[in-house]
Design an enzyme around this catalytic site. Structure first.
Site, PDB file in Angstrom:
ATOM      1  N   ASP A  82       4.280 -39.690  21.415  1.00  0.00           N
ATOM      2  CA  ASP A  82       2.894 -39.357  21.751  1.00  0.00           C
ATOM      3  C   ASP A  82       1.956 -39.975  20.730  1.00  0.00           C
ATOM      4  O   ASP A  82       0.937 -39.375  20.356  1.00  0.00           O
ATOM      5  CB  ASP A  82       2.726 -37.826  21.778  1.00  0.00           C
ATOM      6  CG  ASP A  82       1.395 -37.401  22.373  1.00  0.00           C
ATOM      7  OD1 ASP A  82       0.920 -36.287  22.048  1.00  0.00           O
ATOM      8  OD2 ASP A  82       0.801 -38.189  23.156  1.00  0.00           O
TER       9      ASP A  82
ATOM     10  N   ASP B 235       4.651 -39.215  26.412  1.00  0.00           N
ATOM     11  CA  ASP B 235       3.376 -38.833  27.000  1.00  0.00           C
ATOM     12  C   ASP B 235       2.596 -40.094  27.395  1.00  0.00           C
ATOM     13  O   ASP B 235       2.865 -41.188  26.913  1.00  0.00           O
ATOM     14  CB  ASP B 235       2.562 -38.011  25.987  1.00  0.00           C
ATOM     15  CG  ASP B 235       1.322 -37.373  26.622  1.00  0.00           C
ATOM     16  OD1 ASP B 235       0.353 -37.134  25.894  1.00  0.00           O
ATOM     17  OD2 ASP B 235       1.328 -37.147  27.862  1.00  0.00           O
ATOM     18  N   ASN B 236       1.630 -39.938  28.293  1.00  0.00           N
ATOM     19  CA  ASN B 236       0.642 -40.985  28.622  1.00  0.00           C
ATOM     20  C   ASN B 236       1.220 -42.242  29.245  1.00  0.00           C
ATOM     21  O   ASN B 236       0.677 -43.342  29.043  1.00  0.00           O
ATOM     22  CB  ASN B 236      -0.158 -41.373  27.361  1.00  0.00           C
ATOM     23  CG  ASN B 236      -0.713 -40.179  26.666  1.00  0.00           C
ATOM     24  OD1 ASN B 236      -0.345 -39.885  25.531  1.00  0.00           O
ATOM     25  ND2 ASN B 236      -1.592 -39.444  27.327  1.00  0.00           N
TER      26      ASN B 236
ATOM     27  N   GLU C 189      -4.681 -34.583  30.139  1.00  0.00           N
ATOM     28  CA  GLU C 189      -5.104 -33.306  29.572  1.00  0.00           C
ATOM     29  C   GLU C 189      -6.569 -32.987  29.895  1.00  0.00           C
ATOM     30  O   GLU C 189      -7.435 -33.840  29.812  1.00  0.00           O
ATOM     31  CB  GLU C 189      -4.905 -33.278  28.037  1.00  0.00           C
ATOM     32  CG  GLU C 189      -5.400 -34.486  27.284  1.00  0.00           C
ATOM     33  CD  GLU C 189      -4.306 -35.515  27.042  1.00  0.00           C
ATOM     34  OE1 GLU C 189      -3.479 -35.716  27.947  1.00  0.00           O
ATOM     35  OE2 GLU C 189      -4.295 -36.143  25.993  1.00  0.00           O
TER      36      GLU C 189
ATOM     37  N   LYS D  18       0.601 -46.291  22.368  1.00  0.00           N
ATOM     38  CA  LYS D  18       1.433 -46.802  23.482  1.00  0.00           C
ATOM     39  C   LYS D  18       2.140 -48.104  23.116  1.00  0.00           C
ATOM     40  O   LYS D  18       3.244 -48.352  23.535  1.00  0.00           O
ATOM     41  CB  LYS D  18       0.582 -46.978  24.726  1.00  0.00           C
ATOM     42  CG  LYS D  18      -0.639 -47.894  24.542  1.00  0.00           C
ATOM     43  CD  LYS D  18      -1.642 -47.684  25.676  1.00  0.00           C
ATOM     44  CE  LYS D  18      -2.973 -48.309  25.352  1.00  0.00           C
ATOM     45  NZ  LYS D  18      -3.119 -49.705  25.669  1.00  0.00           N
TER      46      LYS D  18
HETATM   47  O1  LIG Z   1      -3.913 -42.552  21.641  1.00  0.00           O
HETATM   48  C1  LIG Z   1      -3.308 -41.576  22.128  1.00  0.00           C
HETATM   49  N1  LIG Z   1      -2.197 -41.098  21.513  1.00  0.00           N
HETATM   50  C2  LIG Z   1      -1.500 -40.041  22.009  1.00  0.00           C
HETATM   51  N2  LIG Z   1      -1.868 -39.381  23.113  1.00  0.00           N
HETATM   52  C3  LIG Z   1      -3.006 -39.785  23.776  1.00  0.00           C
HETATM   53  C4  LIG Z   1      -3.419 -39.075  24.917  1.00  0.00           C
HETATM   54  O2  LIG Z   1      -2.673 -38.005  25.325  1.00  0.00           O
HETATM   55  C5  LIG Z   1      -4.553 -39.489  25.610  1.00  0.00           C
HETATM   56  F1  LIG Z   1      -4.915 -38.791  26.699  1.00  0.00           F
HETATM   57  C6  LIG Z   1      -5.315 -40.598  25.186  1.00  0.00           C
HETATM   58  C7  LIG Z   1      -6.505 -41.030  25.942  1.00  0.00           C
HETATM   59  C8  LIG Z   1      -7.648 -41.415  25.246  1.00  0.00           C
HETATM   60  C9  LIG Z   1      -8.785 -41.806  25.935  1.00  0.00           C
HETATM   61  C10 LIG Z   1      -8.787 -41.803  27.339  1.00  0.00           C
HETATM   62  F2  LIG Z   1      -9.895 -42.175  27.999  1.00  0.00           F
HETATM   63  C11 LIG Z   1      -7.658 -41.441  28.030  1.00  0.00           C
HETATM   64  C12 LIG Z   1      -6.514 -41.045  27.341  1.00  0.00           C
HETATM   65  C13 LIG Z   1      -4.916 -41.292  24.039  1.00  0.00           C
HETATM   66  C14 LIG Z   1      -3.763 -40.892  23.332  1.00  0.00           C
HETATM   67 MG   LIG Z   2      -0.759 -38.000  24.437  1.00  0.00          MG
END
Ligand SMILES: O=c1[nH]cnc2c(O)c(F)c(-c3ccc(F)cc3)cc12
Ligand SMILES: [Mg+2]
Length: 214
Positions: free
Chosen positions: A141, A169-170, A199, A144
């Site tokens: 997490d 995740d993601n 989330e 990416k």
């Molecule tokens: O960088 C990340 N590291 C770990 N988890 C993340 C995440 O759960 C996100 F939703 C997002 C995220 C950030 C901005 C958005 F517009 C959408 C998702 C980023 C991360």
């Molecule tokens: Mg995440």
């Protein structure tokens, strides 16, 4: 007061949660992030999938890549059996400082070792530093673009064993397409996608569960 968003999340925990009650801690964060300020915690919806995979695996030694403010750290640690350990890696010192306080407030600090630094540098040191043979569970997490290199590093360092479960995740948002290709096309993994939502949002996201076959 809290000048940064992580500090404001910590304040919300200190104001609304019960010390020593992990569930009240991550619920307070969920409430704050849903109603006040969005933040990149795995959240309550994907958190239920994380809980169910964790309960199934019941890891003795778990690794989390990407602590942020400690939301999933607390979610994972609360479900660990006595004597089990979670090592969590965070690159950003400001995030780590808030996470330590949230982890302590939840009362799970004895189960958690938070290590600050880049995952790529820390993974090769895990065996010597923490006397780990291999991980039973890994939660990816962090960033990416590190999912594939860090997974390969875990393989090459002999930190995965037959049956180790990786949960990422993601994989849809922001997305980790190379990681999905890697684990889905490799004969060394058995992968499954758990569809969910980003989330605190209606946008699709999901978790990829991959079992290392050795
Ligand atoms: O960088 C990340 N590291 C770990 N988890 C993340 C995440 O759960 C996100 F939703 C997002 C995220 C950030 C901005 C958005 F517009 C959408 C998702 C980023 C991360
Ligand atoms: Mg995440």
């Amino acid at each position: 007061t809290g000048s940064t968003q992580p500090q404001r999340m910590l304040e919300a925990v200190q104001k609304n949660a019960t010390k020593g009650d992990p569930e009240s801690v991550f619920s307070a964060i969920d409430y704050y992030c849903r109603h006040k300020e969005w933040a990149m915690n795995v959240g309550d919806e994907k958190g239920l999938i994380l809980d169910s995979v964790l309960t199934e695996v019941n890891p003795s030694i778990a690794l989390e890549l990407g602590t942020y403010c400690g939301y999933s750290t607390v979610r994972i640690a609360r479900l660990l059996s006595p004597g089990s350990k979670l090592i969590t890696v965070e690159f950003n010192p400001a995030f780590a400082a808030v996470a330590r306080q949230i982890i302590a407030y939840a009362g799970v600090q004895d189960k958690v070792t938070l290590v600050e630094g880049p995952s790529g540098d820390l993974i090769p040191k895990m065996k010597e530093r923490f006397g780990i043979k291999s991980f039973d569970f890994v939660f990816l997490d962090h960033w990416k673009d590190r999912y594939v290199p860090d997974t390969k590093l875990l393989e090459d360092c002999g930190l995965l064993r037959k049956g180790t479960v990786l949960l990422a995740d993601n994989v849809i948002c922001p997305g980790a397409p190379e990681y999905l290709k890697y684990v889905r096309n490799s004969p060394r993994y058995e992968s499954r996608y758990f569809k969910s939502n980003l989330e605190y949002s209606k946008v699709e996201d999901g978790l990829e569960k991959s079992v290392f076959l050795g």
